[in-house]
Write an enzyme that holds these catalytic residues in place. Structure first.
Site, PDB file in Angstrom:
ATOM      1  N   GLY A   8       0.782  -1.237   0.000  1.00  0.00           N
ATOM      2  CA  GLY A   8       0.000   0.000   0.000  1.00  0.00           C
ATOM      3  C   GLY A   8       0.809   1.280   0.000  1.00  0.00           C
ATOM      4  N   HIS A 103       0.506   0.451 -13.061  1.00  0.00           N
ATOM      5  CA  HIS A 103       1.184  -0.778 -13.500  1.00  0.00           C
ATOM      6  C   HIS A 103       2.685  -0.504 -13.634  1.00  0.00           C
ATOM      7  CE1 HIS A 103       1.571  -4.645 -15.477  1.00  0.00           C
ATOM      8  NE2 HIS A 103       2.360  -4.066 -16.349  1.00  0.00           N
TER       9      HIS A 103
HETATM   10  C1  GRF Z   1       2.993  -1.400  -7.663  1.00  0.00           C
HETATM   11  O1  GRF Z   1       4.230  -1.426  -8.348  1.00  0.00           O
HETATM   12  C2  GRF Z   1       1.859  -1.732  -8.572  1.00  0.00           C
HETATM   13  O2  GRF Z   1       1.959  -1.175  -9.832  1.00  0.00           O
HETATM   14  C3  GRF Z   1       2.013  -3.221  -8.647  1.00  0.00           C
HETATM   15  O3  GRF Z   1       2.271  -3.611  -7.326  1.00  0.00           O
HETATM   16  C4  GRF Z   1       2.918  -2.536  -6.654  1.00  0.00           C
HETATM   17  C5  GRF Z   1       2.086  -2.192  -5.455  1.00  0.00           C
HETATM   18  O4  GRF Z   1       2.836  -1.533  -4.501  1.00  0.00           O
HETATM   19  N1  GRF Z   1       0.885  -3.863  -9.246  1.00  0.00           N
HETATM   20  P1  GRF Z   1       2.176  -0.910  -3.195  1.00  0.00           P
HETATM   21  O5  GRF Z   1       1.283  -1.982  -2.576  1.00  0.00           O
HETATM   22  O6  GRF Z   1       1.403   0.307  -3.580  1.00  0.00           O
HETATM   23  O7  GRF Z   1       3.344  -0.593  -2.312  1.00  0.00           O
END
Ligand code: GRF
Length: 198
Positions: A8, A103
């Protein structure tokens, strides 16, 4: 509202930005597909309502999607942000709210759940991140913003992903803030800030 499945940190960036009224958007709720994740703890610390809707608690994927939509609807969001939410959303959600996803690759390169690993394995020298509208495909919706990140000699999946996420968090905050403050419209595959001209 924001959907999460993991640490998160993108959610945290939005929570931090939304602490300033000038940002123009508030995080009205945080939803997850699993318990016990730091993303939910971040929301709780910020006194934002949370809910968990698990796929395994529903007989079918469509039933899960409908249950998720019902939980989202309670919070009446203008926009749903998928920020590290590792599930494919279905029509019960996508037909009702605009959904933005972040992404960690330059789409259409390296869609799917292992974008950073796939980019490293392919041997690209530049990758990056994409914020896009979600459609019924996997990472196929119209692009809103992208930024490049260089792949360095010696990078592994963690080091590259961390560098991408630094850019990703800033870009996601910029995009959501502009969508809230300036409005936005989609013209086919092109997403523009500002209200549509009639
Ligand atoms: C991000 O890099 C998102 O694009 C990918 O997973 C990661 C999530 O990170 N799908 P976080 O949970 O916001 O730290």
């Amino acid at each position: 509202m924001v959907l999460v499945s993991g640490s998160g940190t993108n959610l945290q960036a939005l929570l931090d930005a939304a602490a300033d009224d000038a940002f123009g958007a508030a995080v009205v709720a945080v939803g997850a597909d699993r318990d016990g994740i730091e993303g939910l703890a971040r929301a709780e610390r910020a006194a934002v309502p949370t809910f968990v809707t698990r796929v395994g608690d529903h007989a079918t994927r469509a039933a899960w999607d409908a249950a998720l939509a019902a939980r989202i609807a309670e919070h009446k969001p203008d926009l749903v942000v998928s920020a590290g939410f590792m599930k494919i959303l279905g029509p019960s959600v996508l037909d009702v709210w605009p959904v933005v996803n972040t992404h960690p690759a330059l789409l259409p390169a390296f869609p799917g759940a292992h974008a950073v690993r796939d980019a490293l394995a392919y041997g690209v020298r530049v990758t990056g991140c994409t914020v896009h509208l979600v459609d019924s495909g996997v990472d196929t919706g119209p692009v809103i913003a992208q930024e490049a990140v260089a792949v360095l000699d010696g990078d592994d999946e963690d080091s590259l992903h961390e560098r991408i996420k630094t850019v990703e968090r800033r870009m996601l905050v910029e995009v959501v803030g502009r969508m809230a403050r300036d409005g936005w419209h989609a013209d086919g595959r092109h997403v523009r800030f500002g209200r549509a001209e009639n």
